[in-house]
Design an enzyme around this catalytic site. Structure first.
Site, PDB file in Angstrom:
ATOM      1  N   TYR A   1      13.150  -6.212  -1.748  1.00  0.00           N
ATOM      2  CA  TYR A   1      13.474  -6.845  -0.470  1.00  0.00           C
ATOM      3  C   TYR A   1      14.739  -6.212   0.104  1.00  0.00           C
ATOM      4  O   TYR A   1      15.858  -6.631  -0.176  1.00  0.00           O
ATOM      5  CB  TYR A   1      13.576  -8.375  -0.642  1.00  0.00           C
ATOM      6  CG  TYR A   1      12.196  -8.961  -0.596  1.00  0.00           C
ATOM      7  CD1 TYR A   1      11.289  -8.694  -1.618  1.00  0.00           C
ATOM      8  CD2 TYR A   1      11.771  -9.696   0.492  1.00  0.00           C
ATOM      9  CE1 TYR A   1       9.986  -9.154  -1.552  1.00  0.00           C
ATOM     10  CE2 TYR A   1      10.474 -10.165   0.559  1.00  0.00           C
ATOM     11  CZ  TYR A   1       9.588  -9.897  -0.463  1.00  0.00           C
ATOM     12  OH  TYR A   1       8.305 -10.348  -0.398  1.00  0.00           O
TER      13      TYR A   1
ATOM     14  N   LYS B   1       5.678  -3.106 -13.939  1.00  0.00           N
ATOM     15  CA  LYS B   1       5.142  -1.763 -13.715  1.00  0.00           C
ATOM     16  C   LYS B   1       6.045  -0.780 -14.464  1.00  0.00           C
ATOM     17  O   LYS B   1       6.501   0.238 -13.923  1.00  0.00           O
ATOM     18  CB  LYS B   1       5.120  -1.471 -12.199  1.00  0.00           C
ATOM     19  CG  LYS B   1       4.389  -0.218 -11.802  1.00  0.00           C
ATOM     20  CD  LYS B   1       2.877  -0.314 -11.903  1.00  0.00           C
ATOM     21  CE  LYS B   1       2.211   1.012 -11.592  1.00  0.00           C
ATOM     22  NZ  LYS B   1       0.768   1.028 -11.877  1.00  0.00           N
TER      23      LYS B   1
ATOM     24  N   ASP C   1      -0.896  -3.908 -11.746  1.00  0.00           N
ATOM     25  CA  ASP C   1      -2.197  -3.588 -11.130  1.00  0.00           C
ATOM     26  C   ASP C   1      -3.340  -4.166 -11.966  1.00  0.00           C
ATOM     27  O   ASP C   1      -4.277  -4.763 -11.427  1.00  0.00           O
ATOM     28  CB  ASP C   1      -2.361  -2.081 -10.888  1.00  0.00           C
ATOM     29  CG  ASP C   1      -1.799  -1.205 -11.993  1.00  0.00           C
ATOM     30  OD1 ASP C   1      -0.912  -1.667 -12.720  1.00  0.00           O
ATOM     31  OD2 ASP C   1      -2.254  -0.056 -12.134  1.00  0.00           O
TER      32      ASP C   1
ATOM     33  N   ASP D   1       5.513 -12.051  -4.883  1.00  0.00           N
ATOM     34  CA  ASP D   1       5.087 -12.470  -3.552  1.00  0.00           C
ATOM     35  C   ASP D   1       3.594 -12.218  -3.384  1.00  0.00           C
ATOM     36  O   ASP D   1       2.840 -13.078  -2.917  1.00  0.00           O
ATOM     37  CB  ASP D   1       5.897 -11.676  -2.510  1.00  0.00           C
ATOM     38  CG  ASP D   1       5.780 -12.274  -1.124  1.00  0.00           C
ATOM     39  OD1 ASP D   1       5.491 -13.475  -1.012  1.00  0.00           O
ATOM     40  OD2 ASP D   1       5.969 -11.541  -0.143  1.00  0.00           O
TER      41      ASP D   1
ATOM     42  N   ASP E   1       0.325 -15.161  -3.474  1.00  0.00           N
ATOM     43  CA  ASP E   1      -0.615 -15.386  -2.364  1.00  0.00           C
ATOM     44  C   ASP E   1      -2.053 -15.304  -2.890  1.00  0.00           C
ATOM     45  O   ASP E   1      -2.918 -16.084  -2.496  1.00  0.00           O
ATOM     46  CB  ASP E   1      -0.424 -14.342  -1.251  1.00  0.00           C
ATOM     47  CG  ASP E   1       0.530 -14.834  -0.152  1.00  0.00           C
ATOM     48  OD1 ASP E   1       1.442 -15.622  -0.479  1.00  0.00           O
ATOM     49  OD2 ASP E   1       0.375 -14.436   1.015  1.00  0.00           O
TER      50      ASP E   1
END
Ligand code: NAD
Length: 354
Positions: free
Chosen positions: A130, A183, A216, A240, A244
């Site tokens: 961010y 990751k 992933d 984030d 969702d």
């Protein structure tokens, strides 16, 4: 409990008004002493006061026991305009709300295409990718030449440790399993440090199992078998996106409750945005902000030891589940109710409970 209520943009005012109705019913049912301080934020604040966040608002929120923030249309805010600050960033950073708690579960009465599940995404909330909150001054997205952009991600040991601890503490009250989503195969140093911090914190919680999944692959695993997950902890941007997905898997993004929690303050805020496509039509699902507010009551109850707040939060969650089970829901959940009526279905269950 003193709360500041900031409705926001798009569907924000509608779902905030609906949420306040549910909150007041819960306060009455559980004899909570609530004081609500209403103020404008976002585009309405800009229209009235020339700025999306009024000066002094941070201090007012800091002095209160909690904040309810409606979604804001930040994509429409002018980049670089000091009077068009992103309120979400402003409070997360200003109040150091480092853990974003985003539960997702299936509900009786809704099709559970992927099987039953009940999980929580715990997302680091103050750094990561961010760019608008990473730096003491300025932004960590740089236009190097007109055709070259560098976007920097910040990862710190302190932030990794505290969000990992929040996840393990949460798991201890649940099914005692934490999954670290990362990751580290590519972001070897940053996500490597995040993973190392999760492993370090895990040593203090021998009764909680830790597993690790690359982000992933997580998208496949969580869709394939969501029931295997309890608490999933991850960095800001991955969290984030993952949350969702899990909200939509539970029935709708409009069920995405979310609490931004720090050591001293907490903010209830739906996981979704301001849904301009639905604004002003009384069709948006208010339950995301209702569930977020239930989390805020629980947070306050645990912090102060006032059990009635925890019970009120639990009763709101139960009333939401019952209303959904009875088909009394908005159209994103296959129901026929508008925003106000869907909130009223929850309110009625709180008022009539014994
Ligand atoms: P969005 O989350 O607003 O909407 C995505 C989809 O989900 C849309 O189809 C929308 O109709 C639906 N949806 C969202 N909330 C719903 C609800 N309560 N009930 C039923 N359906 C719902 O995402 P977007 O369209 O990409 O963004 C719109 C604006 O919101 C942008 O300006 C964006 O910057 C902003 N945003 C704000 C926040 C925040 O305030 N925390 C978060 C994300 C996006």
């Amino acid at each position: 409990m003193r709360m500041v209520v900031l409705p926001g943009d798009g569907i924000g005012p509608e779902i905030t008004e609906a949420t306040v109705g549910v909150l007041e019913a819960a306060a009455q049912a559980f004899q909570l002493r609530l004081e609500l301080e209403h103020e404008v934020i976002g585009l309405e604040s800009h229209r009235r006061h020339g700025t999306t966040v009024m000066p002094g608002l941070l201090e007012r929120v800091r002095a209160a026991d909690g904040l309810i923030l409606g979604p804001t249309s930040t994509l429409d805010y002018r980049e670089g305009d000091a009077n068009q600050i992103n309120p979400s960033m402003y409070f997360r950073k200003g109040l150091d709300l480092f853990a974003n708690i985003r539960p997702a579960r299936t509900y009786p009465g809704l099709p559970a295409k992927l099987g039953q599940f009940d999980l929580i995404v715990v997302r680091e909330n103050t750094e990561g990718f961010y760019a608008d909150r990473n730096m003491e001054q300025g932004n960590s997205e740089l236009l190097v030449t007109p055709d070259v952009v560098v976007s920097m991600r910040r990862i710190t040991r302190a932030c990794c440790l505290r969000v990992a601890r929040a996840a393990f503490e949460l798991a201890q009250r649940r099914r005692r399993k934490v999954t670290a989503v990362h990751k580290a195969n590519v972001l070897r140093i940053g996500d490597g440090m995040f993973l190392a911090c999760c492993r370090e914190v895990a040593k203090d919680f021998p009764d909680v199992a830790l597993d690790e999944i690359i982000v992933d692959a997580m998208m496949a695993h969580v869709v394939r078998d969501p029931a295997r997950f309890d608490v999933c902890v991850t960095t800001n941007m991955f969290g984030d996106i993952l949350s969702d997905l899990t909200a939509e898997m539970s029935g709708s993004l409009g069920l995405g409750g979310s609490l931004n929690a720090g050591a001293e303050s907490a903010m209830a805020q739906a996981a979704h945005g301001s849904a301009p496509d639905l604004a002003g039509q009384d069709v948006a699902n208010p339950l995301s902000l209702v569930l977020s507010t239930a989390l805020l009551l629980g947070w306050h109850g645990r912090r102060t030891g006032e059990v009635r707040f925890i019970e009120a939060g639990g009763a709101i969650e139960q009333a939401v589940a019952e209303a959904i089970g009875a088909g009394e829901a908005t159209r994103d959940l296959g129901g026929r109710l508008g925003t106000r009526a869907a909130a009223a279905a929850v309110t009625a269950r709180l008022t009539n409970r014994r």
